[in-house]
Design a protein around this motif. Structure first.
Motif, PDB file in Angstrom:
ATOM      1  N   LEU A   2     -16.660  -7.546   2.559  1.00  0.00           N
ATOM      2  CA  LEU A   2     -15.737  -6.627   2.609  1.00  0.00           C
ATOM      3  C   LEU A   2     -14.461  -6.799   1.806  1.00  0.00           C
ATOM      4  N   GLU A   3     -13.895  -5.713   1.164  1.00  0.00           N
ATOM      5  CA  GLU A   3     -13.014  -5.875   0.148  1.00  0.00           C
ATOM      6  C   GLU A   3     -11.894  -4.927   0.311  1.00  0.00           C
ATOM      7  N   ILE A   4     -10.709  -5.016   0.837  1.00  0.00           N
ATOM      8  CA  ILE A   4      -9.857  -3.856   1.074  1.00  0.00           C
ATOM      9  C   ILE A   4      -8.549  -4.307   0.002  1.00  0.00           C
ATOM     10  N   ALA A   5      -8.025  -3.375  -0.767  1.00  0.00           N
ATOM     11  CA  ALA A   5      -7.136  -3.385  -1.763  1.00  0.00           C
ATOM     12  C   ALA A   5      -6.217  -2.274  -1.596  1.00  0.00           C
ATOM     13  N   GLY A   6      -4.880  -2.506  -1.431  1.00  0.00           N
ATOM     14  CA  GLY A   6      -3.681  -1.658  -1.572  1.00  0.00           C
ATOM     15  C   GLY A   6      -4.036  -0.585  -0.440  1.00  0.00           C
ATOM     16  N   LEU A   7      -4.355  -0.950   0.518  1.00  0.00           N
ATOM     17  CA  LEU A   7      -4.774   0.107   1.728  1.00  0.00           C
ATOM     18  C   LEU A   7      -3.285   0.564   2.420  1.00  0.00           C
ATOM     19  N   ARG A   8      -3.130   1.909   2.336  1.00  0.00           N
ATOM     20  CA  ARG A   8      -2.181   2.529   2.904  1.00  0.00           C
ATOM     21  C   ARG A   8      -2.915   3.759   3.748  1.00  0.00           C
ATOM     22  N   ALA A   9      -2.217   3.454   5.004  1.00  0.00           N
ATOM     23  CA  ALA A   9      -2.787   4.636   6.141  1.00  0.00           C
ATOM     24  C   ALA A   9      -1.647   4.876   7.233  1.00  0.00           C
ATOM     25  N   GLY A  10      -2.248   5.841   7.977  1.00  0.00           N
ATOM     26  CA  GLY A  10      -1.259   6.013   9.044  1.00  0.00           C
ATOM     27  C   GLY A  10      -1.642   7.336  10.007  1.00  0.00           C
ATOM     28  N   TYR A  11      -0.663   7.902  10.455  1.00  0.00           N
ATOM     29  CA  TYR A  11      -0.952   9.098  11.227  1.00  0.00           C
ATOM     30  C   TYR A  11      -0.012  10.132  10.746  1.00  0.00           C
ATOM     31  N   GLY A  12      -0.675  11.220  10.274  1.00  0.00           N
ATOM     32  CA  GLY A  12       0.245  12.384   9.625  1.00  0.00           C
ATOM     33  C   GLY A  12       1.373  11.814   8.709  1.00  0.00           C
ATOM     34  N   PRO A  13       2.367  12.239   8.905  1.00  0.00           N
ATOM     35  CA  PRO A  13       3.484  11.849   7.965  1.00  0.00           C
ATOM     36  C   PRO A  13       3.832  10.195   8.248  1.00  0.00           C
ATOM     37  N   ILE A  14       3.392   9.624   9.320  1.00  0.00           N
ATOM     38  CA  ILE A  14       3.860   8.252   9.504  1.00  0.00           C
ATOM     39  C   ILE A  14       2.963   7.323   8.806  1.00  0.00           C
ATOM     40  N   GLU A  15       3.355   6.630   8.004  1.00  0.00           N
ATOM     41  CA  GLU A  15       2.513   5.372   7.069  1.00  0.00           C
ATOM     42  C   GLU A  15       2.775   4.237   8.120  1.00  0.00           C
ATOM     43  N   PRO A  53      -7.717   6.984   4.594  1.00  0.00           N
ATOM     44  CA  PRO A  53      -6.677   6.371   4.014  1.00  0.00           C
ATOM     45  C   PRO A  53      -6.090   7.258   3.177  1.00  0.00           C
ATOM     46  N   VAL A  54      -4.582   6.866   3.004  1.00  0.00           N
ATOM     47  CA  VAL A  54      -3.752   7.726   2.058  1.00  0.00           C
ATOM     48  C   VAL A  54      -4.010   7.249   0.599  1.00  0.00           C
ATOM     49  N   ALA A  55      -3.949   5.882   0.620  1.00  0.00           N
ATOM     50  CA  ALA A  55      -4.227   5.439  -0.760  1.00  0.00           C
ATOM     51  C   ALA A  55      -4.996   3.873  -0.468  1.00  0.00           C
ATOM     52  N   GLY A  56      -5.299   3.241  -1.653  1.00  0.00           N
ATOM     53  CA  GLY A  56      -6.232   2.107  -1.691  1.00  0.00           C
ATOM     54  C   GLY A  56      -7.556   2.525  -1.752  1.00  0.00           C
ATOM     55  N   SER A  57      -8.405   0.948  -1.672  1.00  0.00           N
ATOM     56  CA  SER A  57      -9.967   1.061  -1.573  1.00  0.00           C
ATOM     57  C   SER A  57     -10.475   0.142  -0.649  1.00  0.00           C
ATOM     58  N   ILE A  58     -11.537   0.459  -0.171  1.00  0.00           N
ATOM     59  CA  ILE A  58     -12.351  -0.346   0.641  1.00  0.00           C
ATOM     60  C   ILE A  58     -13.575  -0.416   0.283  1.00  0.00           C
ATOM     61  N   ALA A  59     -14.181  -1.562   0.131  1.00  0.00           N
ATOM     62  CA  ALA A  59     -15.567  -1.747  -0.289  1.00  0.00           C
ATOM     63  C   ALA A  59     -16.334  -2.583   0.510  1.00  0.00           C
ATOM     64  N   PHE A  60     -17.385  -2.001   0.754  1.00  0.00           N
ATOM     65  CA  PHE A  60     -18.340  -2.853   2.030  1.00  0.00           C
ATOM     66  C   PHE A  60     -19.802  -3.103   1.212  1.00  0.00           C
ATOM     67  N   ASP A  61     -20.007  -4.102   1.040  1.00  0.00           N
ATOM     68  CA  ASP A  61     -21.446  -4.492   0.501  1.00  0.00           C
ATOM     69  C   ASP A  61     -21.639  -3.955  -0.642  1.00  0.00           C
ATOM     70  N   GLY A  62     -20.451  -3.818  -1.709  1.00  0.00           N
ATOM     71  CA  GLY A  62     -20.420  -3.231  -3.004  1.00  0.00           C
ATOM     72  C   GLY A  62     -20.451  -1.739  -3.032  1.00  0.00           C
ATOM     73  N   ALA A  63     -20.189  -1.156  -1.898  1.00  0.00           N
ATOM     74  CA  ALA A  63     -20.063   0.396  -1.833  1.00  0.00           C
ATOM     75  C   ALA A  63     -18.374   0.863  -1.676  1.00  0.00           C
ATOM     76  N   ALA A  64     -18.104   1.807  -2.262  1.00  0.00           N
ATOM     77  CA  ALA A  64     -16.672   2.196  -2.025  1.00  0.00           C
ATOM     78  C   ALA A  64     -16.692   3.262  -0.672  1.00  0.00           C
ATOM     79  N   ILE A  65     -16.506   2.601   0.436  1.00  0.00           N
ATOM     80  CA  ILE A  65     -16.724   3.441   1.643  1.00  0.00           C
ATOM     81  C   ILE A  65     -15.128   4.203   2.119  1.00  0.00           C
ATOM     82  N   ALA A  66     -14.320   3.921   1.387  1.00  0.00           N
ATOM     83  CA  ALA A  66     -13.184   4.749   1.944  1.00  0.00           C
ATOM     84  C   ALA A  66     -13.312   6.219   2.216  1.00  0.00           C
ATOM     85  N   GLY A  67     -13.120   6.925   3.344  1.00  0.00           N
ATOM     86  CA  GLY A  67     -13.127   8.432   3.372  1.00  0.00           C
ATOM     87  C   GLY A  67     -14.550   8.630   3.835  1.00  0.00           C
TER      88      GLY A  67
END
Length: 233
Positions: A2-15, A53-67
């Motif tokens: 699992l590799e997470i980079a620059g992850l930005r997330a939240g709820y509606g307008p609240i990061e 996520p609002v921005a950034g990347s999430i990779a699991f076992d080599g696959a980009a799974i963000a979203g």
């Protein structure tokens, strides 16, 4: 794994998360530590596909799974045991466990039921009991057992010791060590700093949506800033 980079997330307008970097290698226990409101559950839910996520990347076992939808992430082998157990109270222990193999592990359901029964003999004794009638500790065992039914390649445990007696907390961390010894990679999300650092290989400290500290667990256990903030000395 699992590799997470620059992850930005939240709820509606609240990061909530402001550019988080985190990684878990195969066979590791990685602890994510932080107080209530630090953003730990937001990170879990974003990685698990419950939040986009609002921005950034999430990779699991080599696959980009963000979203990705959560069901697709589970099918790939990334399984979360959520905070608060979230068992189905009106279903039996056995039926709760069987539901853990709905998206993954269905072909080996009978074998995995036997494995969970061996890990948690108390659950086997309550096989046909309604989950809502179990004690808090037993419900936590059930939640973890349900996660194991999906044959995870990486298991996220969100606050597994929350609300347990001191004796059950000891049992819970011993169990985490045994699961990892069998080769399971674990992201352990906890407020229990001392015991998390004792069982983890590496750790991250999340504060206000940002990683404040990271490194080998043994080194962080001696970090004066962490000791002052979380251990009171």
């Amino acid at each position: 794994m699992l590799e997470i980079a620059g992850l930005r997330a939240g709820y509606g307008p609240i990061e909530i998360l402001h550019g988080v970097d985190l990684a878990v290698a195969a066979g590791e226990v990685v602890a994510l530590l932080g107080s209530n409101g630090a953003g730990k559950s937001t990170l879990n839910n974003t990685v698990s596909g419950l939040l986009r996520p609002v921005a950034g990347s999430i990779a699991f076992d080599g696959a980009a799974i963000a979203g990705w939808p959560s069901m697709r992430i589970v099918a790939r082998g990334l399984v979360q045991v959520p905070e608060g157990r979230r068992v189905f109270p009106n279903l039996t222990v056995r039926d709760n466990l069987a539901l853990g193999s709905y998206r993954r592990g269905g072909a080996a359901r009978a074998r995995n039921l036997e494995r969970v029964a061996a890990i948690f003999p108390r659950l086997k004794e309550r096989w046909r009991q309604l989950a809502g009638t179990l004690s808090g500790g037993e419900q936590q065992m059930l939640a973890i057992g349900r996660g194991l039914m999906g044959e995870p390649r990486l298991l996220i445990l969100d606050e597994p010791s929350l609300g347990l007696s001191p004796l059950l907390v000891e049992e819970m961390f011993a169990l985490i060590g045994r699961l990892n010894a069998d080769g399971l990679a674990i992201l352990l999300v906890e407020q229990n700093v001392v015991q998390s650092l004792a069982v983890a290989h590496r750790a991250y400290v999340l504060e206000n949506g940002r990683i404040a500290l990271s490194g080998k667990a043994a080194d962080l256990a001696q970090d004066p800033g962490l000791r002052k903030s979380y251990l009171g000395h």
